[in-house]
Design a protein around this motif. Structure first.
Motif, PDB file in Angstrom:
ATOM      1  N   ARG A 154       0.999  -1.250   0.072  1.00  0.00           N
ATOM      2  CA  ARG A 154      -0.058  -0.129   0.175  1.00  0.00           C
ATOM      3  C   ARG A 154       0.808   1.161   0.009  1.00  0.00           C
ATOM      4  O   ARG A 154       0.580   2.076  -0.808  1.00  0.00           O
ATOM      5  CB  ARG A 154      -0.977   0.121   1.208  1.00  0.00           C
ATOM      6  N   GLU A 175       2.226   1.571  -3.518  1.00  0.00           N
ATOM      7  CA  GLU A 175       1.544   2.100  -4.462  1.00  0.00           C
ATOM      8  C   GLU A 175       0.913   3.677  -4.107  1.00  0.00           C
ATOM      9  O   GLU A 175       0.864   4.468  -5.029  1.00  0.00           O
ATOM     10  CB  GLU A 175       0.047   1.420  -4.314  1.00  0.00           C
ATOM     11  N   ARG A 215      -1.086  -6.611  -7.263  1.00  0.00           N
ATOM     12  CA  ARG A 215      -2.631  -5.799  -7.208  1.00  0.00           C
ATOM     13  C   ARG A 215      -3.649  -6.971  -6.698  1.00  0.00           C
ATOM     14  O   ARG A 215      -4.515  -6.824  -5.918  1.00  0.00           O
ATOM     15  CB  ARG A 215      -2.824  -5.296  -8.360  1.00  0.00           C
ATOM     16  N   PHE A 216      -3.307  -8.191  -7.180  1.00  0.00           N
ATOM     17  CA  PHE A 216      -4.196  -9.281  -6.753  1.00  0.00           C
ATOM     18  C   PHE A 216      -4.185  -9.468  -5.358  1.00  0.00           C
ATOM     19  O   PHE A 216      -5.227  -9.781  -4.839  1.00  0.00           O
ATOM     20  CB  PHE A 216      -3.652 -10.614  -7.687  1.00  0.00           C
ATOM     21  N   LEU A 241      -3.358  -7.499  -2.888  1.00  0.00           N
ATOM     22  CA  LEU A 241      -4.050  -6.355  -2.195  1.00  0.00           C
ATOM     23  C   LEU A 241      -5.393  -6.587  -2.369  1.00  0.00           C
ATOM     24  O   LEU A 241      -6.205  -6.719  -1.354  1.00  0.00           O
ATOM     25  CB  LEU A 241      -3.705  -4.904  -2.660  1.00  0.00           C
ATOM     26  N   SER A 242      -5.970  -6.955  -3.503  1.00  0.00           N
ATOM     27  CA  SER A 242      -7.425  -7.232  -3.625  1.00  0.00           C
ATOM     28  C   SER A 242      -7.954  -8.481  -2.787  1.00  0.00           C
ATOM     29  O   SER A 242      -8.888  -8.245  -2.101  1.00  0.00           O
ATOM     30  CB  SER A 242      -7.733  -7.632  -5.114  1.00  0.00           C
ATOM     31  N   ASN A 243      -7.203  -9.357  -2.774  1.00  0.00           N
ATOM     32  CA  ASN A 243      -7.522 -10.492  -2.035  1.00  0.00           C
ATOM     33  C   ASN A 243      -7.656 -10.281  -0.621  1.00  0.00           C
ATOM     34  O   ASN A 243      -8.512 -10.686   0.067  1.00  0.00           O
ATOM     35  CB  ASN A 243      -6.574 -11.833  -2.169  1.00  0.00           C
ATOM     36  N   ASP A 260      -8.186  -7.354   0.812  1.00  0.00           N
ATOM     37  CA  ASP A 260      -9.214  -6.521   0.990  1.00  0.00           C
ATOM     38  C   ASP A 260     -10.521  -7.248   1.067  1.00  0.00           C
ATOM     39  O   ASP A 260     -11.421  -6.820   1.909  1.00  0.00           O
ATOM     40  CB  ASP A 260      -9.213  -5.216   0.092  1.00  0.00           C
ATOM     41  N   ARG A 261     -10.706  -8.227   0.139  1.00  0.00           N
ATOM     42  CA  ARG A 261     -11.816  -9.105   0.256  1.00  0.00           C
ATOM     43  C   ARG A 261     -11.878  -9.996   1.713  1.00  0.00           C
ATOM     44  O   ARG A 261     -12.963  -9.843   2.111  1.00  0.00           O
ATOM     45  CB  ARG A 261     -11.895  -9.999  -0.974  1.00  0.00           C
ATOM     46  N   SER A 289      -9.487 -15.242  -2.771  1.00  0.00           N
ATOM     47  CA  SER A 289     -10.155 -14.455  -3.933  1.00  0.00           C
ATOM     48  C   SER A 289     -11.728 -14.935  -3.945  1.00  0.00           C
ATOM     49  O   SER A 289     -12.552 -14.663  -4.751  1.00  0.00           O
ATOM     50  CB  SER A 289      -9.579 -14.777  -5.168  1.00  0.00           C
TER      51      SER A 289
END
Length: 90
Positions: free
Chosen positions: A27, A30, A41-42, A44-46, A48-49, A89
């Motif tokens: 983070r 970024e 990015r993947f 971070l997305s995982n 966050d989810r 994910s």
């Protein structure tokens, strides 16, 4: 919930030395203007989810705050590559 406990137990039992690059390090990278690659990015997305699912499943305020603190520890100390796993994910 088992997934969170698994992450925490690996973090506690980790015998490696040296620093890892954490979710929060990504983070910071970024936010400082650096581009993240697709895996970063993947991850971070995982994360966050995963974080949203854990927090949304809490039934009272005390448990919510407890989980929130644990997620902060995970985001600060766990290697970001842990969140490349497909189980995050979903």
């Amino acid at each position: 919930m088992d997934l969170k406990n698994d992450i925490l137990s690996r973090l506690i039992n980790n015998k490696t030395t040296g620093l890892v690059t954490s979710i929060n390090d990504l983070r910071d990278k970024e936010f400082s203007g650096s581009r993240l690659n697709a895996e970063e990015r993947f991850a971070l997305s995982n994360f966050d989810r995963y974080r949203i699912n854990i927090l949304n499943s809490q039934e009272d305020e005390e448990k919510f705050h407890n989980q929130y603190r644990q997620l902060q520890v995970i985001a600060n100390l766990t290697d970001w590559r842990e969140f490349l796993n497909e189980s995050f994910s979903k």
